[in-house]
Design a protein around this motif. Structure first.
Motif, short mmCIF file in Angstrom:
data_model
loop_
_atom_site.label_atom_id
_atom_site.label_comp_id
_atom_site.label_asym_id
_atom_site.label_seq_id
_atom_site.Cartn_x
_atom_site.Cartn_y
_atom_site.Cartn_z
N LYS A 1 0.84 -1.21 0.00
CA LYS A 1 0.00 0.00 0.00
C LYS A 1 0.87 1.25 0.00
CE LYS A 1 -4.02 -2.04 2.34
NZ LYS A 1 -4.82 -2.07 3.59
N MET B 1 2.16 2.12 -3.42
CA MET B 1 1.18 2.48 -4.46
C MET B 1 1.37 3.91 -4.96
SD MET B 1 -1.24 0.13 -5.29
CE MET B 1 -2.81 0.97 -5.54
N GLU B 2 1.55 4.86 -4.05
CA GLU B 2 1.59 6.27 -4.45
C GLU B 2 2.75 6.58 -5.41
OE1 GLU B 2 2.82 10.22 -4.74
OE2 GLU B 2 3.90 8.89 -3.36
N TRP C 1 3.31 4.44 -10.09
CA TRP C 1 2.15 4.66 -10.95
C TRP C 1 1.96 3.53 -11.96
CZ3 TRP C 1 3.77 4.90 -15.98
CH2 TRP C 1 5.09 5.28 -16.21
N GLN D 1 -0.34 0.13 -10.25
CA GLN D 1 -1.55 0.40 -9.48
C GLN D 1 -2.46 -0.83 -9.34
OE1 GLN D 1 -2.32 3.66 -7.88
NE2 GLN D 1 -0.13 3.34 -8.15
N LYS D 2 -2.56 -1.62 -10.39
CA LYS D 2 -3.39 -2.83 -10.33
C LYS D 2 -2.58 -4.05 -9.90
CE LYS D 2 -6.94 -1.44 -13.65
NZ LYS D 2 -7.66 -1.81 -14.92
#
Length: 222
Positions: A63, A66-67, A70, A73-74
């Motif tokens: 998590k 994630m930021e 890019w 993301q999935k």
């Protein structure tokens, strides 16, 4: 032999850069150890193995990633296994470093005179032949070596029916900061080269695999 060749080509045709995986379908421990072993056994220039593989199974860490990631993301939330491939930084890749001494003595078991000769040759290679004359160039060269296990692991996975996705879509500095802050890497010695997500595809791609024709990518000099 022809059957084996067909199987290898079929595996390459099967492989896609999978964007989303079936989150409940997990790779077996045996299969993933096989993939990692193929990575570990990969070749490297001068045999320095300037890499490390971090298998991120902790969902809280995923998590956090994630930021700045890019391009994942999935993949980060759905992949069975998520690997960050690290490359050695300049301090480890110069003759006289503790890391090169470790490889020479503890892994290759080189006699002192052979180690000295190899490091002298490597120093000349850095300075005179490949222009590896600053920290960034040395790190980029180490990253080039990392792409050998990077490709081999994805190919090995495809050969046993496991999907993958190569990922370069991330903010390198921010990802390294997250890993360093969590005590996972010492950023003086290791930096992020690339990522790979592994798992089983959620759905087939609607697009066919495309490649340039052989005559466009191969020149024969006879």
């Amino acid at each position: 032999m022809n059957t084996r060749k067909e199987e290898i080509i079929k595996a390459h045709a099967f492989r896609r850069a999978i964007k989303e995986f079936e989150p409940d379908q997990k790779i077996s421990e045996e299969d993933f150890k096989f993939i990692l072993e193929v990575g570990r056994m990969s070749p490297s220039s001068f045999g320095w193995e300037p890499w490390k593989f971090v298998v991120v199974q902790n969902m809280e860490l995923r998590k956090k990633l994630m930021e700045p990631s890019w391009g994942a993301q999935k993949q980060l939330p759905s992949a069975s296994h998520f690997v960050i491939l690290l490359a050695r930084k300049a301090d480890d890749m110069r003759p006289g470093s503790d890391y090169l001494s470790y490889i020479s003595k503890e892994i290759d078991h080189l006699p002192g005179d052979v180690e000295e000769m190899k490091l002298k040759f490597f120093s000349g290679f850095q300075q005179n032949e490949f222009d590896l004359t600053d920290d960034r160039k040395l790190f980029d060269w180490a990253c080039k070596q990392v792409y050998l296990p990077f490709a081999n692991m994805m190919t090995a996975a495809a050969e046993i029916g496991i999907d993958s996705c190569p990922i370069e879509g991330f903010d390198q500095q921010k990802v390294e900061e997250i890993l360093a802050n969590d005590g996972i890497i010492d950023s003086k010695h290791l930096g992020v080269a690339a990522m790979i997500a592994f798992g089983y595809r959620k759905e087939d791609s609607p697009f066919p695999q495309t490649r340039q024709p052989m005559e466009a990518v191969v020149d024969w000099v006879l």
